[in-house]
Enzyme design. Structure first.
Site, mmCIF file in Angstrom:
data_model
loop_
_atom_site.group_PDB
_atom_site.id
_atom_site.type_symbol
_atom_site.label_atom_id
_atom_site.label_comp_id
_atom_site.label_asym_id
_atom_site.label_seq_id
_atom_site.Cartn_x
_atom_site.Cartn_y
_atom_site.Cartn_z
ATOM 1 C CG ASP A 112 9.441 -13.029 8.017
ATOM 2 O OD1 ASP A 112 8.437 -13.845 7.964
ATOM 3 O OD2 ASP A 112 9.318 -11.778 8.021
ATOM 4 C CB ILE A 113 11.908 -8.008 8.583
ATOM 5 C CG1 ILE A 113 12.559 -6.756 9.388
ATOM 6 C CG2 ILE A 113 10.528 -7.362 8.020
ATOM 7 C CD1 ILE A 113 12.798 -5.501 8.431
ATOM 8 N N GLY A 122 4.100 -7.336 -0.122
ATOM 9 C CA GLY A 122 5.676 -7.232 0.131
ATOM 10 C C GLY A 122 5.982 -7.241 1.446
ATOM 11 C CG ASP A 130 3.242 -1.857 3.583
ATOM 12 O OD1 ASP A 130 2.727 -1.012 2.875
ATOM 13 O OD2 ASP A 130 2.959 -2.021 4.905
ATOM 14 C CB SER A 177 13.041 1.126 -3.552
ATOM 15 O OG SER A 177 12.479 2.241 -2.990
ATOM 16 N N GLY A 217 12.037 -4.388 -4.208
ATOM 17 C CA GLY A 217 11.278 -5.404 -4.566
ATOM 18 C C GLY A 217 10.018 -4.845 -5.725
ATOM 19 C CB ILE A 218 6.374 -3.840 -5.209
ATOM 20 C CG1 ILE A 218 5.927 -5.283 -4.640
ATOM 21 C CG2 ILE A 218 5.444 -3.052 -6.018
ATOM 22 C CD1 ILE A 218 4.854 -5.217 -3.625
ATOM 23 C CE1 TYR A 219 5.872 1.191 -4.597
ATOM 24 C CE2 TYR A 219 7.115 2.481 -3.051
ATOM 25 C CZ TYR A 219 6.026 1.925 -3.596
ATOM 26 O OH TYR A 219 4.854 2.750 -3.207
HETATM 27 N N1 APR Z 1 11.368 -9.824 5.606
HETATM 28 C C1 APR Z 1 12.273 -9.268 4.996
HETATM 29 N N2 APR Z 1 12.345 -8.552 3.655
HETATM 30 C C2 APR Z 1 11.304 -8.961 3.156
HETATM 31 C C3 APR Z 1 10.101 -9.485 3.268
HETATM 32 C C4 APR Z 1 10.129 -9.970 4.828
HETATM 33 N N3 APR Z 1 9.158 -10.660 5.340
HETATM 34 N N4 APR Z 1 9.193 -9.503 2.379
HETATM 35 C C5 APR Z 1 9.825 -8.917 1.632
HETATM 36 N N5 APR Z 1 10.803 -8.393 1.650
HETATM 37 C C6 APR Z 1 11.823 -7.794 0.754
HETATM 38 C C7 APR Z 1 11.936 -7.947 -0.626
HETATM 39 O O1 APR Z 1 12.363 -9.065 -0.900
HETATM 40 C C8 APR Z 1 12.516 -6.871 -1.081
HETATM 41 O O2 APR Z 1 14.065 -7.087 -0.987
HETATM 42 O O3 APR Z 1 11.738 -6.522 1.224
HETATM 43 C C9 APR Z 1 12.531 -5.637 -0.076
HETATM 44 C C10 APR Z 1 11.346 -4.507 -0.350
HETATM 45 O O4 APR Z 1 10.384 -5.292 -1.053
HETATM 46 P P1 APR Z 1 9.038 -4.561 -1.195
HETATM 47 O O5 APR Z 1 8.305 -5.229 0.237
HETATM 48 O O6 APR Z 1 8.189 -5.060 -2.265
HETATM 49 O O7 APR Z 1 8.871 -3.168 -0.722
HETATM 50 P P2 APR Z 1 9.212 -2.074 -1.973
HETATM 51 O O8 APR Z 1 10.078 -2.590 -3.050
HETATM 52 O O9 APR Z 1 9.929 -0.761 -1.228
HETATM 53 O O10 APR Z 1 8.026 -1.480 -2.528
HETATM 54 C C11 APR Z 1 6.869 -0.858 -1.734
HETATM 55 O O11 APR Z 1 5.441 -2.552 -1.996
HETATM 56 O O12 APR Z 1 4.519 -3.615 -0.224
HETATM 57 C C12 APR Z 1 4.214 -2.716 -1.078
HETATM 58 O O13 APR Z 1 2.918 -1.151 0.081
HETATM 59 C C13 APR Z 1 4.012 -1.509 -0.560
HETATM 60 O O14 APR Z 1 3.632 -0.080 -2.283
HETATM 61 C C14 APR Z 1 4.415 -0.251 -1.154
HETATM 62 C C15 APR Z 1 5.582 -1.059 -2.466
#
Ligand code: APR
Length: 327
Positions: A9-10, A31, A33, A116, A118-120
């Site tokens: 967990d970052i 995510g 963020d 990017s 995850g949600i993206y």
């Molecule tokens: N620690 C490390 N990595 C994490 C954590 C954490 N606590 N939580 C999630 N991740 C990983 C996810 O598994 C994924 O591999 O971070 C990576 C990026 O995922 P997202 O957080 O969904 O980010 P992203 O895909 O860039 O989408 C960005 O999501 O959270 C919203 O506000 C953000 O709208 C933006 C979008």
């Protein structure tokens, strides 16, 4: 180890900076963020409001408040739309801008999530490839410890082709009779036979074998230094290729009694692009050997036999199979 892939967990990392995969508003989200804002507390949002958003591919820096890191670098990755909307370039820019921002702020360590992915919706193996390549380019020219944090192992994907070839190779070689021991057994009698012939002056041996006899008595560090010399690499080129930091390299180079870990010896052998035989010879001089009942050794043998010496590619495969990383 200047570039390391870790699971976790970052928000728990104590690196100088952690990177947030934000959106253009910088006002928080889900995510990573959401996790970062949650852990940092409300003051982070207050500072972000004054940043007035962030362009995709760009990065901005804030304090970290209740987080264990010193700073948060917010970057906005591209939303995956099939790969023909400049996504690779924008994603690469996220890593470059964040790394340069960390450098401008004299930060010595930084941790990234897989931006990017995850949600993206960015395909995870492609996202990993861009992250890894961009970070490697940066640490070639800069001394900074960079971590790529994988939140859950299942979200870590290897390149499809590589994965299929590796699976095949592991199936064929794991726990098979140790062909390396047979090879070194082969090596041994040749030298004894040759030594006998030398006594009777009956031999015509090639330079390769002559060199082997001459070099048999050398220590690990003597062989290492000779191989670095033969490779034409400078010391910095060698330890950066091996993903080893400067301090450890100078310890190995200047202290012949220092015994490096097996992972470090292998990292150096890969940096020098040694053959399987030379790799095993260097390992033996440090008190190790490649074993066919060790998954990590089989994985490394696969890469050497296929002339793939990029330690970051190999570390991704080792990470994927839950093995100890090199260097
Ligand atoms: N620690 C490390 N990595 C994490 C954590 C954490 N606590 N939580 C999630 N991740 C990983 C996810 O598994 C994924 O591999 O971070 C990576 C990026 O995922 P997202 O957080 O969904 O980010 P992203 O895909 O860039 O989408 C960005 O999501 O959270 C919203 O506000 C953000 O709208 C933006 C979008």
């Amino acid at each position: 180890m200047p570039f390391k892939i870790v699971e976790g967990d970052i928000t728990k990392l104590e690196t100088d900076a952690i990177v947030n995969a934000a959106n253009n508003t910088l006002l928080g989200g889900g995510g990573v963020d959401g996790a970062i804002h949650q852990a940092a507390g409300p003051d982070l949002l207050k500072e972000c409001i004054n940043l007035h958003g962030c362009e995709t591919g760009d990065a901005k820096i804030t304090d970290a408040y209740n987080l264990p890191s010193k700073k948060v670098i917010h970057t906005v990755g591209p939303i995956w739309r099939g790969g023909t909307n400049n996504e690779p370039e924008l994603l690469k820019s996220c890593y470059e801008k964040s790394l340069n921002l960390a450098k401008e702020n004299n930060l010595e360590s930084i941790a990234f999530p897989l931006i990017s992915a995850g949600i993206y919706g960015y395909p995870k193996d492609k996202a990993l490839e861009i992250a890894s390549e961009t970070i490697q380019d940066f640490i070639k020219e800069n001394d900074m410890d960079v971590y790529l944090v994988i939140y859950n192992h299942s979200s870590f994907h290897l390149n499809k082709n590589l994965k299929e070839n590796l699976e095949e190779y592991i199936k064929e070689n794991l726990n098979k009779p140790d062909y390396l021991e047979a090879a070194s057994f082969q090596r041994e009698p040749n030298l004894q036979a040759v030594r006998k012939k030398i006594e009777f002056e009956e031999y015509e041996i090639d330079d390769e074998l002559k060199k082997k006899i001459q070099n048999r008595g050398e220590s690990f560090s003597e062989m290492l230094l000779r191989k670095i010399d033969e490779s034409g690499l400078t010391d910095p080129e060698c330890y950066k290729k091996a993903n080893i930091d400067r301090r450890l390299f100078s310890k190995i180079k200047n202290n012949s009694d220092y015994s490096p870990s097996k992972e470090t010896v292998l990292a150096l052998a890969l940096a020098l692009e040694l053959s399987i035989d030379e790799t095993n010879e260097l390992l033996e001089k440090a008190g190790y050997s490649l074993k066919s009942n060790k998954l990590s050794d089989i994985i490394i043998r696969y890469f050497i036999e296929n002339d793939i010496f990029n330690i970051f590619t190999i570390n991704e495969a080792l990470f994927y199979y839950d093995q100890k990383l090199l260097a």
